[in-house]
Structure formats: structure tokens, C-alpha cells
Design a protein around this motif. Structure first.
Motif, PDB file in Angstrom:
ATOM      1  N   LEU A   1      -4.133  11.100  -4.126  1.00  0.00           N
ATOM      2  CA  LEU A   1      -3.360  11.618  -3.086  1.00  0.00           C
ATOM      3  C   LEU A   1      -2.690  10.363  -2.476  1.00  0.00           C
ATOM      4  O   LEU A   1      -3.068   9.702  -1.946  1.00  0.00           O
ATOM      5  N   GLY A   2      -1.250  10.286  -2.927  1.00  0.00           N
ATOM      6  CA  GLY A   2      -0.247   9.177  -2.269  1.00  0.00           C
ATOM      7  C   GLY A   2       1.016   9.749  -2.411  1.00  0.00           C
ATOM      8  O   GLY A   2       1.404  11.116  -2.979  1.00  0.00           O
TER       9      GLY A   2
ATOM     10  N   ASP B   1      -0.985  15.751   5.311  1.00  0.00           N
ATOM     11  CA  ASP B   1      -0.749  16.391   3.993  1.00  0.00           C
ATOM     12  C   ASP B   1      -1.943  16.223   3.391  1.00  0.00           C
ATOM     13  O   ASP B   1      -2.184  16.923   2.374  1.00  0.00           O
ATOM     14  N   LEU B   2      -3.016  15.177   3.726  1.00  0.00           N
ATOM     15  CA  LEU B   2      -4.252  15.128   2.981  1.00  0.00           C
ATOM     16  C   LEU B   2      -5.122  15.914   3.464  1.00  0.00           C
ATOM     17  O   LEU B   2      -5.631  16.445   2.422  1.00  0.00           O
TER      18      LEU B   2
ATOM     19  N   PRO C   1       3.274  16.585  -0.305  1.00  0.00           N
ATOM     20  CA  PRO C   1       3.352  15.563   0.885  1.00  0.00           C
ATOM     21  C   PRO C   1       4.317  15.535   1.804  1.00  0.00           C
ATOM     22  O   PRO C   1       5.339  14.485   1.905  1.00  0.00           O
ATOM     23  N   GLU C   2       4.771  16.657   2.578  1.00  0.00           N
ATOM     24  CA  GLU C   2       5.775  16.812   3.030  1.00  0.00           C
ATOM     25  C   GLU C   2       6.220  16.119   4.378  1.00  0.00           C
ATOM     26  O   GLU C   2       7.374  15.791   4.756  1.00  0.00           O
TER      27      GLU C   2
ATOM     28  N   ARG D   1       0.658  -1.081  -0.113  1.00  0.00           N
ATOM     29  CA  ARG D   1      -0.109  -0.145   0.053  1.00  0.00           C
ATOM     30  C   ARG D   1       0.889   1.486  -0.007  1.00  0.00           C
ATOM     31  O   ARG D   1       2.098   1.148   0.449  1.00  0.00           O
ATOM     32  N   ASP D   2       0.213   2.351  -0.356  1.00  0.00           N
ATOM     33  CA  ASP D   2       1.014   3.760  -0.648  1.00  0.00           C
ATOM     34  C   ASP D   2       0.489   4.491   0.486  1.00  0.00           C
ATOM     35  O   ASP D   2      -0.920   4.430   0.944  1.00  0.00           O
ATOM     36  N   TYR D   3       1.239   4.959   1.413  1.00  0.00           N
ATOM     37  CA  TYR D   3       0.809   5.613   3.040  1.00  0.00           C
ATOM     38  C   TYR D   3       0.965   7.219   2.547  1.00  0.00           C
ATOM     39  O   TYR D   3       1.978   7.682   2.113  1.00  0.00           O
TER      40      TYR D   3
END
Length: 328
Positions: free
Chosen positions: A252-253, A229-230, A305-306, A222-224
Motif C-alpha cells: 500500500l503506497g 486510504d489505508l 488511494p484518493e 519515502r512513499d506516503y
């Protein structure tokens, strides 16, 4: 005078972080939540309306009272396994709630919707970096219901001028670094908090649901993405709509996938504790690998997505699990 934004599911994990981001950006977030999975204690950044989207009169009351300039729609049933066992529940609640909300928004002349969708709309496309142009073929009722709501938004846009930004996001993790809010569910189903509970002895062990997937180590990949950030992306999406820049769909990933076993290794390193693990069978409806291509969000929204480093996400979640605000 600050503008109001109605946040459905605003007492939940992602919704409460979105409320904090909205308040920081100068908006007044109005959390609308039935508290079936959310927490009243998480509503800290604006007014609270306890209500259910299936109650159209209650939804209309919220629009009339606060006159929001936009809606962020997070409220939904979201358990893949449950959606496989009881698909009718997901179609009834997710679609019915969205229909009531969108019709109420049109009636109140609130024409901007930021919608929380999901990578589950893509289904199981192994070996593919999923971007917004990939075919949507959901394999469970949760993903299918979210895909249908996306279609509903398009139809409402054509008929009533309802504007939308749709975010399809991947696995959300981490917690507010200031410790005001965090991740907790009833029941808990997300990998990282389950893993931390196992480390702390709050559950006997973490169960690996399937170890024979076609991935390098046999566990799901999975991509977290970090929840803060979200939330920041949702504010950017809102500003896009308010600036009249048009509709948009964004993944968003981070573009980096981690297997369950890799997450376990990182958690052991962060906490300096062993993770007790038992192996179990696959869960119906789980895809082998879901990894995001998020170039569009970065290029068109200026999103960065810092905080979405896996070690950082686990560190923030671990800190929250030790905090006074966490409820067992």
C-alpha cells in the motif's frame, strides 16, 4: 445483525482509523488495546477491551464475548531505532503477541486475519520500485519481526485453515478529515507531526537524521499514503476474505517517493510558516529509499488511494494538530 471484527491496536493511530472505516462499512469494530501507545479517547466506533496480547486469557475472553468473524491485527512495537537497540523486546512482544492472537483465533474458530505488515520487510533496496514479488531482507528487528509474523500466518494457514490478507505499507500520514481522530504518538517519531510541532514551536527544531544518503538531496526518500486510504484498503481486504476469495499480500503506497527536504518544502507551503531544521547523524536501521509498487491492490481489491496527495496529507495533519481533540 452486524458482524464484529476484533481490532488489535484499535486505540492507536492506524487502528482507530480502521475502526472508523469498519463502522462505516457496517461492521462493529472491537478495539483491543493495552493503551501503551494508544488513546482511550480514540475508541469511538465500537466496544473497547483494554488488554494485552501477551495475556492469552484476556485474548480468549475477547473472542468468547464478541465472537468476531475476523481480526485486524495492528498491535505491535514499531520504532526502528528502538528495535536496533533492543531487538529481543521486538521479537518477544511482536512474535509472542501474534502467536497468542493466532492460536486464540484458531481455538475460537475465527479464521480470517487482516495483518498490518510493513515495507520494512524489504530492507534497503535503493532504486527499486518495491512490489510484492521483491525479495524480503529486513535490516532491523522491527522489519524482521513483521516478516516472521507473515511466515507464521502461512504456517497457520497450512495447519489450521487460517486465512489471511497481509498489507505491507509505506509511510502513513494525514488524519481523519472529519476531525474525530488523528495522529499522535508517545513519543512522537513520525516526520510530519514532528515537523508540525517544530513549526508551532512545540519543539526547538526538526532534526534531519542523515543528509548524505545516495538520494538526489541527501535525505531519505519515502512513499506516503493517507491513513484513511489505508483504512479503506483494510476493509477491502476483509471483504475479500469474507467472500472466500483467498489469501493475498498487498503493498500500500502511491509509487511516488518524497525526500525529507521535499516534505519540509510542502509543509512550509501548506502552513505558510518556516520549518526550523537542524542536521543530525543517520539513524541505524534507516533505509535510503522505500517506494511502493501498489498495482496489485488497485487491480485485485479495487483500491484507490484518493486522498494520498502529499499536500492533502499535510493539510489534514495540520488541521488535526490545531483541533481540540489533539493532546500535547
Amino acid at each position: 445483525m452486524a458482524e464484529h471484527v476484533l481490532v488489535t491496536g484499535g486505540a492507536g493511530y492506524i487502528g482507530s482509523h480502521a475502526c472508523k472505516a469498519l463502522a462505516r462499512a457496517g461492521f462493529v469494530p472491537v478495539a483491543f488495546d493495552n493503551l501503551s501507545t494508544g488513546w482511550a479517547e480514540a475508541v469511538k466506533f465500537g466496544p473497547f477491551v483494554q488488554g494485552d496480547l501477551m495475556d492469552r486469557a484476556r485474548v480468549d475472553e475477547a473472542f468468547a464475548r464478541f465472537r468476531p468473524v475476523a481480526v485486524m491485527h495492528f498491535a505491535a512495537l514499531s520504532l526502528v531505532g528502538e528495535s536496533m537497540r533492543d531487538p529481543g523486546l521486538y521479537w518477544r512482544i511482536n512474535l509472542g503477541g501474534a502467536l497468542n492472537l493466532f492460536e486464540a483465533a484458531v481455538a475460537a474458530q475465527c479464521r480470517n486475519i487482516v495483518f498490518s505488515s510493513t515495507c520494512a520487510t524489504y530492507g534497503d533496496q535503493d532504486g527499486v520500485m518495491l512490489d510484492e514479488g521483491c525479495e524480503q531482507r529486513p535490516i532491523n528487528a522491527y522489519g524482521a519481526s513483521k516478516r516472521a509474523i507473515e511466515d507464521m500466518l502461512v504456517n497457520f494457514g497450512q495447519a489450521y485453515g487460517l486465512n489471511h490478507v497481509i498489507f505491507r505499507y509505506f509511510n502513513v500520514a494525514g488524519s481523519d478529515p472529519e476531525g474525530e481522530i488523528g495522529e499522535q504518538h508517545r513519543p512522537e517519531t513520525h516526520l510530519i507531526p514532528l515537523m508540525l510541532e517544530a513549526i508551532e514551536g512545540k519543539r526547538p527544531a526538526l532534526t534531519l537524521f542523515g543528509t548524505d544518503y545516495p538520494t538526489p538531496d541527501g535525505t531519505c526518500v519515502r512513499d506516503y499514503v493517507h491513513v484513511t486510504d489505508l483504512a479503506d484498503a483494510h476493509v477491502l481486504g476483509l471483504k475479500r476474505l469474507l467472500d472466500g476469495q483467498g489469501n493475498g499480500v498487498f503493498n500500500l503506497g502511491t509509487g511516488r517517493g518524497f525526500s525529507v527536504r521535499e516534505v519540509i518544502t510542502h509543509a512550509g507551503a501548506v502552513t505558510n510558516r518556516p520549518v526550523p531544521v537542524v542536521e543530525g547523524p543517520r539513524r541505524p536501521g534507516d533505509a535510503a529509499a522505500l517506494v511502493s509498487g501498489s498495482v496489485r491492490a488497485c487491480e485485485e481489491l479495487g483500491w484507490r488511494p484518493e486522498r494520498s496527495d502529499l499536500r492533502q496529507m499535510i493539510t489534514d495533519a495540520w488541521r488535526w494538530s490545531q483541533s481540540p481533540g489533539y493532546s500535547e
